[in-house]
Design an enzyme around this catalytic site. Structure first.
Site, PDB file in Angstrom:
ATOM      1  N   CYS A 117       0.841  -1.205   0.000  1.00 25.98           N
ATOM      2  CA  CYS A 117       0.000   0.000   0.000  1.00 25.98           C
ATOM      3  C   CYS A 117       0.871   1.248   0.000  1.00 25.98           C
ATOM      4  CB  CYS A 117      -0.909  -0.012   1.226  1.00 25.98           C
ATOM      5  SG  CYS A 117      -1.924   1.471   1.395  1.00 25.98           S
ATOM      6  N   GLN A 123     -16.685 -10.351  14.071  1.00 26.15           N
ATOM      7  CA  GLN A 123     -15.294 -10.517  13.687  1.00 26.15           C
ATOM      8  C   GLN A 123     -15.065  -9.969  12.275  1.00 26.15           C
ATOM      9  OE1 GLN A 123     -12.711 -11.489  15.403  1.00 26.15           O
ATOM     10  NE2 GLN A 123     -13.724 -12.232  17.252  1.00 26.15           N
ATOM     11  N   CYS A 166      -8.416 -10.803  22.273  1.00 22.75           N
ATOM     12  CA  CYS A 166      -7.859  -9.974  21.210  1.00 22.75           C
ATOM     13  C   CYS A 166      -6.622  -9.218  21.660  1.00 22.75           C
ATOM     14  CB  CYS A 166      -8.911  -9.007  20.664  1.00 22.75           C
ATOM     15  SG  CYS A 166      -9.618  -7.894  21.894  1.00 22.75           S
ATOM     16  N   ASP A 175     -15.304 -13.898  25.789  1.00 18.32           N
ATOM     17  CA  ASP A 175     -14.664 -13.147  24.700  1.00 18.32           C
ATOM     18  C   ASP A 175     -14.710 -11.677  25.082  1.00 18.32           C
ATOM     19  OD1 ASP A 175     -13.672 -12.174  22.350  1.00 18.32           O
ATOM     20  OD2 ASP A 175     -15.288 -12.919  21.071  1.00 18.32           O
ATOM     21  N   CYS A 211      -0.780   6.572   6.786  1.00 15.80           N
ATOM     22  CA  CYS A 211      -1.897   5.908   7.443  1.00 15.80           C
ATOM     23  C   CYS A 211      -1.398   5.054   8.604  1.00 15.80           C
ATOM     24  CB  CYS A 211      -2.651   5.055   6.434  1.00 15.80           C
ATOM     25  SG  CYS A 211      -3.919   3.998   7.171  1.00 15.80           S
ATOM     26  N   CYS A 239      -1.997   0.050   9.416  1.00 19.58           N
ATOM     27  CA  CYS A 239      -1.178  -1.157   9.314  1.00 19.58           C
ATOM     28  C   CYS A 239       0.164  -0.931  10.000  1.00 19.58           C
ATOM     29  CB  CYS A 239      -0.947  -1.543   7.852  1.00 19.58           C
ATOM     30  SG  CYS A 239      -2.447  -2.098   7.001  1.00 19.58           S
ATOM     31  N   CYS A 254      -7.929   1.048   0.256  1.00 18.96           N
ATOM     32  CA  CYS A 254      -7.404   0.459   1.489  1.00 18.96           C
ATOM     33  C   CYS A 254      -7.227  -1.007   1.197  1.00 18.96           C
ATOM     34  CB  CYS A 254      -8.366   0.679   2.656  1.00 18.96           C
ATOM     35  SG  CYS A 254      -7.889  -0.233   4.156  1.00 18.96           S
ATOM     36  N   TYR A 277     -19.793 -11.929  27.743  1.00 13.47           N
ATOM     37  CA  TYR A 277     -19.547 -10.967  26.660  1.00 13.47           C
ATOM     38  C   TYR A 277     -20.075 -11.588  25.363  1.00 13.47           C
ATOM     39  CZ  TYR A 277     -16.159  -9.847  30.328  1.00 13.47           C
ATOM     40  OH  TYR A 277     -15.548  -9.600  31.534  1.00 13.47           O
TER      41      TYR A 277
END
Length: 437
Positions: free
Chosen positions: A99, A257, A383, A356, A107, A110, A186, A286
């Site tokens: 990118c 997700q 996560c 979660d 940006c 990432c 993107c 959750y």
């Protein structure tokens, strides 16, 4: 193509900020210096050292020698933040980012586009291992696994929020900045997200636009914000593990997700590891729109029971719609810690728990209360590896050890990684080190 990092000429000298000791407390932003890059750190950084302090550096790789420009920090700070603006000795794993909006000053979406995909996953595994060593006092072995169909690490993001600048143009934020960069594409967003035309038109009345590419819809939908709840459409998500399938209706702005294969992969692994049996009782914490609750209910059957808990009103409303035909599932809205306490006081026991939690983790009190329910097994979907490591340490203090740990590259090109830990009662006492806060 993205702006290239120039190779340093041998006779060039780095430009640096004021000499150490001058102007105590003065900003170092913009100062430059050369440094050798050390190990990877949590959050998409690598570690370097300058003037006796740690510098967390983006756009670098371990083992490289780079010129660093300070992006945040002042004299006297314990650590600095910086960007690798010039690569003097590149890693063999360095590649040209796909990118053109990736790189220093661009940006912030990432973190690892300058690394080949295999090495990105090695770096993420190193972070998981280090977090468990530091926060839980545990030595773990883990590989970060690619999700199905993810060969290049691009075009996977099914939900992208684009920021809108004052002129109405859609774009993405610079790293840790309110500044918006107009972009024409993107590359981690799915093609259907881009085909909505979100980047080709003006959004004069919006501050941001959510674009959602749901698996059960013929096309992605764009939702400008702010908006009234009545104007946010419902979308359908389909999940198929090969042995179990279901459909879920939820608000386009509800949690799901973002990788198209994440939900099915996580449900399949959780159910395989927990092996729920007919007639068992399970608790889904959750619970969101009911993904794990429905899979558990199908496994425990009409003689079993599933209690699903979530604090978000919209999620509970969607879960009621998705699970209304399943009398064995009970939904309760409320903060998990507050709903669990009465169950513990009543001496309620359960067979299985799935949790979660948000990125901050469940926390010591929730983990203690889960253990008090005396489940035979717990599946923790995380996560953030730091939050997971802390909570696993709390679980050990409460009598639960980690039977298995898997990590999945559900967010390629970024520093994020999804982990699933399976916990079960400890057979014997083990020395436990209290986790660092």
């Amino acid at each position: 193509m993205s702006e290239q990092l120039d190779q340093k000429k041998p006779d060039e000298k780095p430009e640096v900020g004021p000499a150490p000791g001058d102007d105590a407390g003065a900003s170092l932003v913009g100062s430059q210096f050369e440094a050798q890059i050390g190990k990877v750190a949590h959050g998409g950084h690598c570690v370097a050292r300058y003037d006796g302090r740690v510098v967390f550096v983006r756009h670098a790789l371990p083992g490289e020698r780079v010129r660093i420009q300070v992006t945040d920090g002042k004299r006297g700070d314990r650590f600095l933040l910086g960007d690798a603006v010039e690569v003097l000795e590149p890693s063999k794993h360095r590649i040209v980012p796909a990118c053109r909006f990736a790189g220093p000053g661009n940006c912030g979406g990432c973190d690892w586009q300058h690394s080949d995909l295999r090495y990105q996953r090695e770096l993420k595994a190193s972070v998981v291992i280090e977090q468990f060593q530091r926060l839980a006092g545990m030595d773990v072995v883990v590989d970060v696994e690619a999700l199905p169909g993810d060969a290049l690490g691009l075009r996977w993001r099914t939900r992208t929020e684009f920021a809108i600048d004052p002129s109405g143009v859609a774009g993405l934020h610079r790293h840790h900045s309110s500044e918006i960069i107009p972009v024409q594409d993107c590359l981690i967003s799915t093609e259907r997200v881009i085909r909505t035309g979100v980047l080709d038109r003006r959004w004069p009345m919006a501050t941001s636009v959510d674009v959602v590419d749901a698996s059960g819809e013929p096309a992605a939908v764009a939702v400008p914000l702010p908006s009234r709840d009545s104007t946010v459409p419902q979308v359908t998500e389909r999940v198929d593990t090969g042995g179990w399938s279901a459909e879920f209706r939820l608000s386009a702005r509800g949690f799901w997700q973002v990788h198209p294969h994440a939900a099915a992969t996580f449900v399949a692994h959780v159910c395989a590891e927990l092996a729920p049996q007919p007639g068992e009782r399970a608790v889904d914490l959750y619970a969101g729109v009911g993904l794990f609750a429905l899979a558990l209910a199908d496994a425990v059957g009409p003689d079993g029971a599933v209690l699903a808990i979530d604090s978000d009103a919209h999620a509970i409303a969607d879960a009621k719609s998705n699970l209304r035909s399943r009398p064995e599932i009970e939904l309760r809205r409320g903060k998990v810690d507050r709903v669990l306490k009465p169950l513990v006081r009543q001496g309620i026991h359960t067979d299985l728990v799935v949790l979660d939690p948000p990125r901050t983790g469940a926390g010591k009190s929730v983990i203690k209360d889960i253990a008090a329910l005396a489940p035979r097994a717990i599946a923790y979907v995380a996560c953030d590896p730091a939050a997971l490591a802390r909570d696993v340490a709390y679980a050990r203090s409460a009598g639960y050890g980690m039977r298995s740990l898997r990590a999945f590259d559900a967010f390629p090109m970024t520093s994020h990684v999804e982990c699933i830990a399976i916990l079960e009662p400890l057979v014997r006492e083990s020395p436990v080190r209290e986790p660092q806060e």
